[in-house]
Design an enzyme around this catalytic site. Structure first.
Site: not given
Ligand SMILES: Cc1cc2nc3c(=O)[nH]c(=O)nc-3n(C[C@H](O)[C@H](O)[C@H](O)COP(=O)(O)OP(=O)(O)OC[C@H]3O[C@@H](n4cnc5c(N)ncnc54)[C@H](O)[C@@H]3O)c2cc1C
Length: 579
Positions: A129, A242, A244, A258, A261, A292, A357, A392
């Site tokens: 990656f 960021q 992407h 997306l 990568e 990125r 992203h 990142r």
């Molecule tokens: C398409 C895509 C592919 C990706 N691929 C990768 C990868 O391969 N590897 C990697 O390391 N990263 C990747 N990323 C980045 C990574 O997926 C995210 O940064 C990560 O999943 C974020 O996780 P989190 O637990 O912080 O938040 P999230 O998984 O976004 O969870 C947020 C939670 O908060 C809740 N929430 C939000 N606001 C409120 C509110 N006001 N009240 C109550 N609940 C709320 C939502 O409902 C959700 O349950 C990717 C991102 C995208 C968009």
């Protein structure tokens, strides 16, 4: 006073937990599991359905120096790659803990039932990656996030956390300086619900919906960062958004989705309209596997200088690999292009361009405990800042969720065990309800959808990949005007099933984080990582020793420079080594 208590305790649905986790993505679920393991009661609130958090979309993999494919890999190299990718603005202690603990967190995930792709001899397979020296990303085809969420969710449900789904937190409540709970509303019925808690973990993800072209889902409205900011917490590194390099550009309805990568990790090449492999000009050593920020700027520059594709992007080609290989390693990409763009990626190139992203900035937390500057308020995952610095590396988010989700859950549980039950001021909960309902009171105000569109255009055009003082000042003016317009927004209908009302409330968060991004971007007069100033194109040594902290002071947004912490000698030595 008795009347007020009645509002809190009788009229309003109320729940009480030692630890309340906001968000059911990877960070929130991992935090909840760890807090439960410490023997405290845990509630998880999420605004979408359980299992639908943004993490489910993660494709490429989890970065961890397991050394399964490249034996020379170790935590030191992962630490160095992360710091270099972040242009040394990272919180070094977070980068160290992350690199050291990620392999154990991946192994644990496997023990809990995650089924990773395998090497010939049965170990977890790892792929290349951008910015990672070695093959480091543990993956499940291009559906790694789905497997992660499935595994964590199963584990948490078995352990017995309480989940409040389709419930949105609108305000954090405090008892003096410390957090005391949260006011939320059920998205379906629009009824309010009060949560009392000794400790709160914010794991609500990023801010992408403030931009017009984004890979992010509807949940990414910056709620957690804005809630924490309103409660007095500090935000950090907000200028680093960021982009992407590879989002879909065509057809218009799917713009921004997306293109993982992993396509480049599996050998995909980037070419411009003239058939030139243009990364030779921008990073001849790492080519498509550059970081990125570099690849996004390269594509943007090719397009701006007239060498872009018909729809304003670049070509990304994996068709030189055998069709069966592409379908096996990149099944989601194969279906995504076939179904959304009628392109067979085993035969033709994809058209791709930059898309908003990931948010490197967020809530400022302590490296060991993930506690914010507000007692009892913790944060992990994309909502928190520090690990990634100015940029990142791919794969470092999923490992971040596991490492710091666990740390936040553990520290929140420890805090809750020692803390007395707080009491939130009833008046604050009532005021928050009145404020949330205000858009129903206003007649003939503006509709929230046009305001959202205008915010996205402002952020996309004026606070995007390349920035100037002139644009940023213009953006600040437009954001002030948008704030005034938001104060006059009105919504139609009732509180039941009312997405317009939800958006009106989310716009408060989007405006707060957008202002923080814009102010911090104006303050940082240099180019570094994801922050590129046309008027300050060089990376300045002095800025390399400073983070920007944003805090609410006297009702306004105040910014200050925070010197970065000095690295210990043994880590300096690791940074100086080359592999
Ligand atoms: C398409 C895509 C592919 C990706 N691929 C990768 C990868 O391969 N590897 C990697 O390391 N990263 C990747 N990323 C980045 C990574 O997926 C995210 O940064 C990560 O999943 C974020 O996780 P989190 O637990 O912080 O938040 P999230 O998984 O976004 O969870 C947020 C939670 O908060 C809740 N929430 C939000 N606001 C409120 C509110 N006001 N009240 C109550 N609940 C709320 C939502 O409902 C959700 O349950 C990717 C991102 C995208 C968009």
């Amino acid at each position: 006073m008795a009347g007020r208590e009645a509002v809190l305790n009788d009229a309003i649905e109320t729940h009480e937990h030692d630890v309340l986790v906001l968000g059911a993505g990877g960070a929130g679920l991992r935090a909840a599991i760890e807090a439960l393991a410490q023997g405290v009661s845990v509630g998880v609130i999420c605004k979408s359905l359980l299992g639908k958090a943004h993490t489910v979309m993660a494709e490429g993999g989890i970065a961890a120096a397991m050394s399964n494919v490249d034996a020379a890999d170790d935590w030191r190299t992962h630490f160095r790659d992360t710091m270099k990718g972040g242009k040394l603005l990272n919180n070094w202690r977070m980068a160290q803990l992350h690199a050291q603990e990620a392999p154990a967190r991946v192994n644990e995930l496997e023990q809990w039932g995650a089924i990773f792709d395998r090497t010939q001899d049965g170990r977890i397979l790892q792929r290349a990656f951008g910015g990672h020296t070695f093959k480091r990303l543990c993956h499940v085809g291009d559906r790694t996030g789905l497997e992660m969420i499935r595994t964590l969710q199963d584990r948490g449900v078995q352990m017995g956390f309480d989940v409040y789904m389709e419930c949105t937190v609108a305000k954090l409540l405090k008892d003096g300086e410390r957090v005391a709970g949260a006011l939320a509303y059920w998205r379906e019925q629009g009824r309010f619900v009060l949560f009392k808690a000794k400790a709160i973990v914010i794991a609500t993800g990023g801010i992408g919906k403030a931009y017009r072209v984004t890979s992010n889902s509807w949940e990414y409205t910056g709620d957690g960062m804005a809630l924490a900011y309103d409660a007095g917490a500090e935000l950090l590194d907000m200028e680093f958004v960021q982009f992407h390099p590879t989002g879909m550009v065509w057809p218009p309805g799917v713009q921004g989705i997306l293109v993982t990568e992993a396509v480049r990790g599996e050998g995909g090449t980037l070419k411009n309209r003239l058939g030139e492999r243009f990364m030779e000009k921008y990073d001849p050593k790492r080519m498509e596997l550059s970081t990125r920020d570099v690849v996004a700027r390269a594509i943007y520059t090719e397009v701006r200088e007239g060498r872009g594709t018909e729809h304003g992007g670049a070509f990304l080609d994996i068709s030189q690999k055998p069709a069966e290989y592409v379908k096996r390693k990149l099944p989601s990409m194969y279906h995504q292009f076939k179904e959304l763009a009628d392109v067979d990626i085993t035969r033709e190139p994809m058209e791709v361009g930059p898309t908003c992203h990931y948010m490197m900035g967020g809530i400022r937390v302590d490296a060991e405990s993930a506690q914010s500057s507000v007692p009892g308020l913790f944060s992990a995952g994309e909502a928190a800042a520090g690990l990634h610095g100015a940029n990142r590396l791919g794969g470092n988010s999923l490992s971040d969720l596991l490492v710091f989700g666990r740390r936040a859950g553990m520290a929140a549980a420890e805090y809750a065990k020692k803390a007395a039950a707080p009491s939130a001021a009833a008046a604050d909960a009532e005021a928050a309800q009145r404020e949330a309902l205000a858009p129903f009171e206003r007649r003939e105000g503006e509709n929230p959808y046009t305001l959202h569109r205008d915010l996205q255009v402002t952020m996309q055009n004026l606070v995007g990949i390349f920035r100037t003082r002139e644009d940023l000042e213009k953006a600040l003016g437009e954001l002030e005007a948008l704030k005034r317009r938001l104060a006059a927004v009105s919504v139609e209908g009732s509180r039941m099933f009312n997405p317009g009302w939800h958006l009106a409330l989310e716009l408060r968060s989007m405006l707060t984080v957008s202002e923080a991004v814009t102010r911090a971007a104006a303050m940082r007069e240099e180019s570094r990582g994801a922050h590129s100033r046309i008027d300050f194109p060089n990376t300045e040594a002095a800025w390399g020793k400073k983070n920007i902290v944003v805090k609410r002071e006297g009702g306004a947004m105040a910014l200050r420079e925070q010197p970065t912490a000095e690295l210990p000698d043994e880590l300096k030595k690791i940074l100086a080594e080359e592999k």
